[in-house]
Motif scaffolding. Structure first.
Motif, mmCIF file in Angstrom:
data_model
loop_
_atom_site.group_PDB
_atom_site.id
_atom_site.type_symbol
_atom_site.label_atom_id
_atom_site.label_comp_id
_atom_site.label_asym_id
_atom_site.label_seq_id
_atom_site.Cartn_x
_atom_site.Cartn_y
_atom_site.Cartn_z
ATOM 1 N N UNK A 253 32.668 21.879 41.463
ATOM 2 C CA UNK A 253 32.797 23.309 41.193
ATOM 3 C C UNK A 253 34.222 23.759 41.495
ATOM 4 N N UNK A 254 34.648 24.804 40.796
ATOM 5 C CA UNK A 254 35.938 25.407 41.138
ATOM 6 C C UNK A 254 35.782 26.157 42.459
ATOM 7 N N UNK A 282 34.181 34.793 30.307
ATOM 8 C CA UNK A 282 33.542 33.811 29.429
ATOM 9 C C UNK A 282 34.124 32.427 29.694
ATOM 10 N N UNK A 283 33.233 31.454 29.867
ATOM 11 C CA UNK A 283 33.683 30.089 30.142
ATOM 12 C C UNK A 283 33.973 29.812 31.607
ATOM 13 N N UNK A 284 33.576 30.731 32.496
ATOM 14 C CA UNK A 284 33.886 30.556 33.922
ATOM 15 C C UNK A 284 32.887 29.656 34.648
ATOM 16 N N UNK A 285 31.803 29.265 33.969
ATOM 17 C CA UNK A 285 30.862 28.323 34.583
ATOM 18 C C UNK A 285 29.702 28.983 35.310
ATOM 19 N N UNK A 286 29.243 30.123 34.818
ATOM 20 C CA UNK A 286 28.098 30.789 35.454
ATOM 21 C C UNK A 286 26.840 29.927 35.337
ATOM 22 N N UNK A 287 26.663 29.272 34.171
ATOM 23 C CA UNK A 287 25.442 28.482 33.965
ATOM 24 C C UNK A 287 25.341 27.324 34.949
ATOM 25 N N UNK A 288 26.461 26.709 35.282
ATOM 26 C CA UNK A 288 26.439 25.609 36.252
ATOM 27 C C UNK A 288 25.962 26.097 37.615
ATOM 28 N N UNK A 289 26.355 27.306 37.977
ATOM 29 C CA UNK A 289 25.871 27.893 39.244
ATOM 30 C C UNK A 289 24.364 28.117 39.159
ATOM 31 N N UNK A 430 28.688 41.776 45.008
ATOM 32 C CA UNK A 430 29.536 41.390 43.885
ATOM 33 C C UNK A 430 30.220 40.047 44.144
ATOM 34 N N UNK A 431 30.067 39.138 43.191
ATOM 35 C CA UNK A 431 30.722 37.830 43.226
ATOM 36 C C UNK A 431 31.543 37.676 41.948
ATOM 37 N N UNK A 432 32.812 37.247 42.063
ATOM 38 C CA UNK A 432 33.698 37.188 40.901
ATOM 39 C C UNK A 432 34.087 35.750 40.555
ATOM 40 N N UNK A 433 34.120 35.488 39.245
ATOM 41 C CA UNK A 433 34.674 34.245 38.704
ATOM 42 C C UNK A 433 35.782 34.657 37.734
ATOM 43 N N UNK A 434 36.986 34.865 38.208
ATOM 44 C CA UNK A 434 38.044 35.463 37.373
ATOM 45 C C UNK A 434 38.718 34.487 36.417
ATOM 46 N N UNK A 435 38.448 33.178 36.543
ATOM 47 C CA UNK A 435 39.102 32.189 35.693
ATOM 48 C C UNK A 435 38.074 31.265 35.056
ATOM 49 N N UNK A 436 38.454 30.713 33.897
ATOM 50 C CA UNK A 436 37.601 29.734 33.244
ATOM 51 C C UNK A 436 37.507 28.464 34.093
#
Length: 791
Positions: A253-254, A282-289, A430-436
């Motif tokens: 994971x990133x 979009x493309x930040x890997x939400x599905x993997x989480x 709130x949780x952020x994934x700011x990068x792909x």
């Protein structure tokens, strides 16, 4: 004698009211909470749900329950609580809420049958009608007319009853196997097929009867009669089709993914009830989480529900989860057949799976030990049910995890404005994934002013820049996605001589022309006519087919790029349940160069070879008279743009617009969510729109135009009376006014809108007062709490 509280499924009863019935002694041992029952209701028999059983009732002269349909209750204690909450929250019938929790196959059809009454003196008729018969059976035997039947019923020669049958049933197959003491000596020497089947069973052990050819089925029947072969029924579960795309293996994971995963895991470990907003580009890997959290839930011996906004996205998510969890995944959405829905629901109810992936209705999956609900693309309108009960899936999920002590995750690249607001107020974490996840940059969006293109002589639907990028992508064997959020060929057809416009006679809306099939259709009531060759008013042949939909765009693409392979994805082309799977598979395998689509393609598509995305008319939604139009435009632009450059190849987005100065276009083209959010929030606050107030919309509907307005005024007056009598503060009543879609399906519509900061008090009062009150015959009042749109 026991007393049962029953929520009766009576469509004429608007509100959350229960009725008391006596439980007859022969049913007292098998009746339980959540079971469906048949009860007398007026002169009819109705379906109902048992929500409580007690020892006494203040109601006198109670009627008895007629029958019980379920030995094992279909609705558990937590779902009964959820149903009660829904009925109050959305001002609706309690049984309607329970109906929404069950698959269509478990719901019942009513069949009218007749039995002989006390006044029947015809012995032949009395004998035949001693058991319930349908009207068809009666007519076939005695050649009676409908007038005869009406007379018989009036004179009580015949008594009409309603009988209930389930819409769908479990599927069984017959398994053939040899009996323990069977031998070939029991088979006649010349019976070749019987010997053939005997040898097959000897070698294979067992076979499915339904899969045998006809001649072997006959042999099987004979061998079963002789006792050589035994035939046993076994249930099989009907499985929906799925996409077979190899899942990407992600080892690490990133840093942002890891932080989000660990924070949610902490709540799961401590069994805390928490609501998280996972905001990731979009493309930040939400599905993997999602996948890793589902694995964690399963190791805790709990279950997880994963929701996606549209049927079209369900196969993609199912593919990801089935790749990881194999047969531990069930699927629930409206695209399944009734039999498939019933089987999937049964697997869940019996605890055969740990994960459910589905659309809106899957929030009611009957898990006994639910620990996590994930709502992907939480901002989407499709999470709002438009038919009764008009629930919001996000709110229902929040209530369900609260009842069970579970965790809720709302995921989105463009969260709903209300969600960010609640996160800032502390209602969500709130949780952020700011990068792909692959560290690739978001694709650059070039904004093209189509007014300027026209001024410079370009009358094409394609800007010069978009044409160049499409050509470059095709030359490099790369793929192109073109987005246009309107289906059909032309949106308006008019006569250039007299101005006549083709409209739907039932809805008073313009008909959409479809070139394929040569017809015009109303997308609301499905009224249809052939594409005209001349004006019906002045007979002129000079007709103008104005506007553009995906079908016309496809034609122009094929004319402009004749050697490219083009596919279209919209409601018209996705007619069968496997249509989406086929298109997705073709695009993934590189068999398609250009994909054209509506919002179906705006999310979920993850293809490394897409380098050009064209948003053909970005500001189409800005012209809709709705307070969310700017937000929806921002979300769609951002989501569609995210389809480009998701792998190693650089992506480019061409955004064509006639309103480049609009703040929604300006901020979406630079991915400035918070700038847009701040601007939009100020406008909402000034106008007292959500999230600063709740709304309740009252639609008044009738087939007579003159009646609708007067009844709408009654609704407005009744609400103002409640406001005054109960002294409810911080509320305003708007209307009555004509609805934006004034005429639909030969019904006229007015609306009254209530804005309030005290939703709880209004809900208490409206439910207690049995609102809406009785209105004139033929008038319907539809109530929508927290509507997503005012149109």
């Amino acid at each position: 004698m026991k007393i049962a509280e029953v929520a009766v499924d009576c469509p004429t009863k608007q509100l959350n009211k229960v009725y008391h019935y006596l439980v007859p002694p022969h049913l007292s041992k098998i009746l339980s909470y959540g079971a469906r029952v048949i009860v007398p209701f007026g002169r009819q028999r109705m379906l109902g749900y048992v929500i409580d059983i007690k020892g006494q009732s203040e109601v006198e002269n109670l009627k008895q329950i007629i029958d019980v349909l379920d030995a094992d209750p279909l609705i558990g204690d937590d779902m009964i609580k959820l149903g009660k909450w829904m009925a109050h929250r959305y001002i609706t019938n309690l049984a309607v809420c329970f109906n929404a929790m069950l698959p269509a196959g478990l719901k019942t059809n009513t069949i009218e049958k007749y039995v002989a009454g006390n006044s029947c003196t015809n012995e032949e008729l009395k004998a035949f009608m001693s058991k319930p018969r349908t009207l068809g059976e009666l007519a076939k035997k005695f050649n009676v007319s409908s007038d005869d039947v009406a007379c018989y019923i009036k004179e009580k020669v015949l008594v009409k009853h309603k009988f209930f049958q389930q819409k769908s049933s479990k599927k069984y197959i017959d398994i053939l196997s040899l009996n323990a003491r069977s031998s070939k000596n029991q088979i006649t020497k010349g019976a070749f097929r019987q010997h053939q089947l005997f040898e097959v069973l000897q070698n294979q052990g067992e076979v499915v009867y339904q899969k045998l050819p006809t001649e072997l089925k006959r042999a099987a029947n004979t061998l079963v009669e002789k006792g050589v072969v035994q035939r046993n029924k076994t249930q099989v579960f009907r499985e929906p089709d799925s996409i077979n795309i190899k899942e990407k293996v992600i080892s690490d994971l990133t840093a942002h993914q890891k932080k989000a995963y660990e924070m949610i895991s902490e709540s799961l470990n401590k069994h805390k009830q928490d609501n998280f907003l996972l905001w990731g580009v979009t493309g930040s890997g939400k599905t993997e989480i999602y996948l890793r959290l589902a694995q964690k839930i399963i190791t805790q011996n709990k279950q997880v529900i994963v929701l996606v906004p549209e049927i079209s996205l369900t196969p993609l998510m199912v593919n990801r989860f089935k790749s990881r969890f194999k047969d531990d995944v069930a699927v629930l959405h409206s695209g399944l057949s009734q039999g498939e829905k019933l089987d999937q629901w049964q697997k869940i109810n019996e605890g055969k799976v740990k994960v459910v992936v589905g659309a809106r209705s899957a929030v009611f999956a009957p898990f006994k030990n639910l620990g996590l609900i994930i709502i992907d693309e939480e901002h989407e309108n499709t999470y709002k049910q438009e038919e009764n009960p008009k629930y919001n899936t996000v709110e229902v999920a929040k209530k369900r995890v609260k009842l069970l002590g579970g965790v809720l995750i709302l995921g989105s690249a463009t969260p709903a404005l209300e969600s960010i607001y609640k996160a800032q107020k502390g209602e969500y974490k709130l949780l952020k994934l700011p990068k792909r996840a692959n560290s690739r940059p978001m694709p650059k969006i070039d904004v093209i002013d189509m007014k300027q293109e026209l001024t410079e002589g370009n009358r094409s639907v394609f800007s010069r820049k978009l044409l160049n990028h499409i050509n470059n992508s095709l030359d490099n064997n790369e793929q192109v996605v073109l987005f246009l959020n309107r289906r059909g060929f032309s949106t308006t057809t008019l006569c250039r001589k007299c101005g006549f416009t083709f409209k739907c006679p039932s809805c008073d809306l313009t008909l959409t022309s479809h070139d394929s099939g040569n017809y015009m259709v109303c997308h609301y009531c499905h009224y249809q006519i052939a594409n005209p060759s001349k004006c019906p008013s002045c007979k002129s042949i000079h007709l103008a087919f104005n506007g553009i939909g995906t079908e016309k765009l496809q034609k122009k693409v094929q004319e402009t790029f004749p050697h490219s392979r083009v596919l279209r994805m919209d409601v018209d082309t996705m007619s069968s349940k496997d249509s989406y799977n086929k298109v997705y598979q073709q695009f993934a395998n590189g068999q398609v160069d250009i994909l054209i689509g509506t919002q179906m393609i705006a999310k979920g598509f993850d293809f490394p070879n897409v380098t050009t995305v064209g948003i053909v008319i970005a500001d189409m939604g800005l012209n809709i008279p709705d307070f969310r139009s700017a937000e929806k435009t921002f979300q769609l632009v951002t989501q569609v743009a995210g389809r480009a450059g998701r792998d190693e190849k650089e992506g480019k987005v061409i955004l064509q617009t006639y309103s480049p100065e609009h703040y929604s276009i300006e901020h979406s083209s630079s991915y400035e969510y918070m700038d847009f959010y701040t601007k939009e929030l100020k406008i909402r606050e000034a106008l007292n729109y959500p999230p600063f107030a709740h709304m309740i919309k009252f639609d008044i509907i009738a087939s007579q135009e003159e009646k609708v307005r007067s009844e709408a005024e009654k609704v407005s007056f009744a609400l103002k009376e409640i406001l005054q009598n109960h002294k409810i503060k911080k509320s305003e009543i708007l209307g009555p006014v004509m609805s934006p879609r004034y005429k639909l399906r030969n019904n006229y519509r007015w609306q009254v809108i209530l804005k309030t900061k005290d939703l709880k008090q209004w809900l208490d009062v409206l439910n207690k007062a049995n609102f809406p009150y009785k209105f004139s015959k033929g008038v319907r009042v539809s109530i929508d709490v927290d509507p997503l749109t005012t149109t």
